[in-house]
Design a protein around this motif. Structure first.
Motif, mmCIF file in Angstrom:
data_model
loop_
_atom_site.group_PDB
_atom_site.id
_atom_site.type_symbol
_atom_site.label_atom_id
_atom_site.label_comp_id
_atom_site.label_asym_id
_atom_site.label_seq_id
_atom_site.Cartn_x
_atom_site.Cartn_y
_atom_site.Cartn_z
ATOM 1 N N MET A 4 24.358 38.847 40.465
ATOM 2 C CA MET A 4 24.543 37.594 41.182
ATOM 3 C C MET A 4 25.952 37.042 40.931
ATOM 4 S SD MET A 4 22.088 34.345 41.377
ATOM 5 C CE MET A 4 22.752 32.709 41.561
ATOM 6 N N ASN A 5 26.402 37.105 39.677
ATOM 7 C CA ASN A 5 27.769 36.681 39.357
ATOM 8 C C ASN A 5 28.784 37.523 40.109
ATOM 9 O OD1 ASN A 5 26.983 34.624 37.727
ATOM 10 N ND2 ASN A 5 27.442 35.656 35.798
ATOM 11 N N GLY A 6 28.500 38.811 40.206
ATOM 12 C CA GLY A 6 29.364 39.724 40.961
ATOM 13 C C GLY A 6 29.425 39.317 42.422
ATOM 14 N N ASP A 7 28.275 38.916 42.961
ATOM 15 C CA ASP A 7 28.214 38.475 44.350
ATOM 16 C C ASP A 7 29.003 37.183 44.558
ATOM 17 O OD1 ASP A 7 26.682 40.644 44.981
ATOM 18 O OD2 ASP A 7 24.775 39.571 44.959
ATOM 19 N N ILE A 8 28.861 36.253 43.610
ATOM 20 C CA ILE A 8 29.616 35.005 43.707
ATOM 21 C C ILE A 8 31.117 35.314 43.670
ATOM 22 C CG2 ILE A 8 30.244 32.841 42.554
ATOM 23 C CD1 ILE A 8 27.394 32.442 41.756
ATOM 24 N N LEU A 9 31.495 36.199 42.764
ATOM 25 C CA LEU A 9 32.900 36.584 42.644
ATOM 26 C C LEU A 9 33.399 37.173 43.960
ATOM 27 C CD1 LEU A 9 35.433 36.819 40.922
ATOM 28 C CD2 LEU A 9 34.605 39.027 40.098
ATOM 29 N N SER A 10 32.583 38.020 44.553
ATOM 30 C CA SER A 10 32.942 38.640 45.824
ATOM 31 C C SER A 10 33.125 37.583 46.922
ATOM 32 C CB SER A 10 31.856 39.651 46.209
ATOM 33 O OG SER A 10 31.886 39.890 47.583
ATOM 34 N N VAL A 11 32.245 36.589 46.963
ATOM 35 C CA VAL A 11 32.349 35.491 47.931
ATOM 36 C C VAL A 11 33.640 34.713 47.708
ATOM 37 C CG1 VAL A 11 31.377 33.226 48.556
ATOM 38 C CG2 VAL A 11 29.888 35.234 48.441
ATOM 39 N N LEU A 12 33.920 34.390 46.441
ATOM 40 C CA LEU A 12 35.126 33.619 46.130
ATOM 41 C C LEU A 12 36.393 34.397 46.483
ATOM 42 C CD1 LEU A 12 34.174 31.904 42.741
ATOM 43 C CD2 LEU A 12 34.199 30.901 45.031
ATOM 44 N N LYS A 13 36.375 35.709 46.226
ATOM 45 C CA LYS A 13 37.537 36.539 46.570
ATOM 46 C C LYS A 13 37.768 36.545 48.076
ATOM 47 C CE LYS A 13 37.929 39.781 42.726
ATOM 48 N NZ LYS A 13 37.505 41.093 42.200
ATOM 49 N N GLN A 14 36.671 36.637 48.827
ATOM 50 C CA GLN A 14 36.789 36.632 50.290
ATOM 51 C C GLN A 14 37.308 35.278 50.786
ATOM 52 O OE1 GLN A 14 33.612 38.836 52.592
ATOM 53 N NE2 GLN A 14 32.680 38.805 50.561
ATOM 54 N N CYS A 15 36.850 34.204 50.162
ATOM 55 C CA CYS A 15 37.334 32.866 50.522
ATOM 56 C C CYS A 15 38.820 32.748 50.230
ATOM 57 C CB CYS A 15 36.576 31.783 49.753
ATOM 58 S SG CYS A 15 34.886 31.583 50.315
ATOM 59 N N LEU A 144 39.331 27.136 42.182
ATOM 60 C CA LEU A 144 38.581 28.328 42.605
ATOM 61 C C LEU A 144 39.049 29.558 41.837
ATOM 62 C CD1 LEU A 144 38.276 27.918 46.487
ATOM 63 C CD2 LEU A 144 36.420 27.801 44.811
ATOM 64 N N LYS A 145 40.342 29.674 41.674
ATOM 65 C CA LYS A 145 40.906 30.820 40.957
ATOM 66 C C LYS A 145 40.430 30.802 39.499
ATOM 67 C CE LYS A 145 44.712 33.781 41.394
ATOM 68 N NZ LYS A 145 45.770 34.118 42.280
ATOM 69 N N TYR A 146 40.423 29.625 38.903
ATOM 70 C CA TYR A 146 39.945 29.442 37.540
ATOM 71 C C TYR A 146 38.474 29.871 37.428
ATOM 72 C CZ TYR A 146 38.610 26.976 33.247
ATOM 73 O OH TYR A 146 38.122 26.664 32.007
ATOM 74 N N LYS A 147 37.660 29.451 38.382
ATOM 75 C CA LYS A 147 36.243 29.817 38.405
ATOM 76 C C LYS A 147 36.058 31.328 38.555
ATOM 77 C CE LYS A 147 34.157 25.939 37.840
ATOM 78 N NZ LYS A 147 33.457 25.735 36.571
ATOM 79 N N MET A 148 36.930 31.942 39.368
ATOM 80 C CA MET A 148 36.829 33.383 39.583
ATOM 81 C C MET A 148 37.034 34.137 38.278
ATOM 82 S SD MET A 148 38.764 33.563 43.263
ATOM 83 C CE MET A 148 39.402 35.203 43.167
ATOM 84 N N GLN A 149 37.890 33.597 37.421
ATOM 85 C CA GLN A 149 38.175 34.268 36.146
ATOM 86 C C GLN A 149 37.007 34.158 35.174
ATOM 87 O OE1 GLN A 149 41.828 32.236 35.403
ATOM 88 N NE2 GLN A 149 43.034 33.698 36.594
ATOM 89 N N GLU A 150 36.076 33.243 35.450
ATOM 90 C CA GLU A 150 34.905 33.083 34.577
ATOM 91 C C GLU A 150 33.868 34.188 34.819
ATOM 92 O OE1 GLU A 150 33.288 29.182 35.064
ATOM 93 O OE2 GLU A 150 34.970 28.194 34.066
ATOM 94 N N PHE A 151 33.938 34.819 36.003
ATOM 95 C CA PHE A 151 32.913 35.836 36.326
ATOM 96 C C PHE A 151 33.342 37.217 35.866
ATOM 97 C CE2 PHE A 151 32.066 32.522 39.560
ATOM 98 C CZ PHE A 151 30.765 32.228 39.185
#
Length: 151
Positions: A4-15, A144-151
């Motif tokens: 699920m974290n991987g999926d969130i990361l993927s969504v954030l990367k696409q955004c 958002l970038k900061y959050k991406m680094q948490e996953f």
């Protein structure tokens, strides 16, 4: 949970990459307007209008995709914080576009009415408001970038 974290990361990367496309589109819009202003006093409006139509479609496509991701974060991933962040980003981008259009008109008015100095003051004011919005957009992206680094 890991996937699920991987999926969130993927969504954030696409955004994030959609946001980069949006920056590029915005740049094209500004360049197109610069070229348009150089066609004064006749103005090649037909060509500019066609470009505006294409650019508007591109902004719409990007926005619709980001809204989908925002809904996905809110419902599927139960991440209202990140969804809100995207929502705020969308709002600021909408304001940025509105201000950009106003600024373009203001710049044209300065060219068309050089005898009215208050028109230049409006350009200065709009540029400042645009800068303020861009600062907010950068803050949302940094978060958002900061959050991406948490996953």
């Amino acid at each position: 949970m890991g996937s699920m974290n991987g999926d969130i990361l993927s969504v954030l990367k696409q955004c994030y990459s959609l946001q980069e496309e949006r920056v590029h589109t915005h740049h094209l819009f500004q360049e197109a307007h610069k070229i348009y202003l150089k066609t004064a006093p006749q103005y090649d409006f037909v060509r500019f209008r066609q470009l505006v139509r294409e650019i508007t479609q591109e902004f719409k496509r990007i926005s619709e995709r980001i809204v989908k991701f925002e809904q996905q974060l809110r419902t599927e991933f139960r991440s209202s914080h990140l969804a809100d962040r995207l929502s705020h980003l969308q709002e600021e981008e909408k304001t940025k576009l509105e201000l950009t259009v106003k600024l373009q008109l203001a710049k044209q008015n300065v060219i068309d009415h050089p005898e009215e100095p208050e028109r230049q003051a409006l350009v200065v004011d709009l540029k400042q408001r645009l800068k303020n919005v861009e600062v907010k957009i950068k803050e949302h992206l940094a978060e958002l970038k900061y959050k991406m680094q948490e996953f």
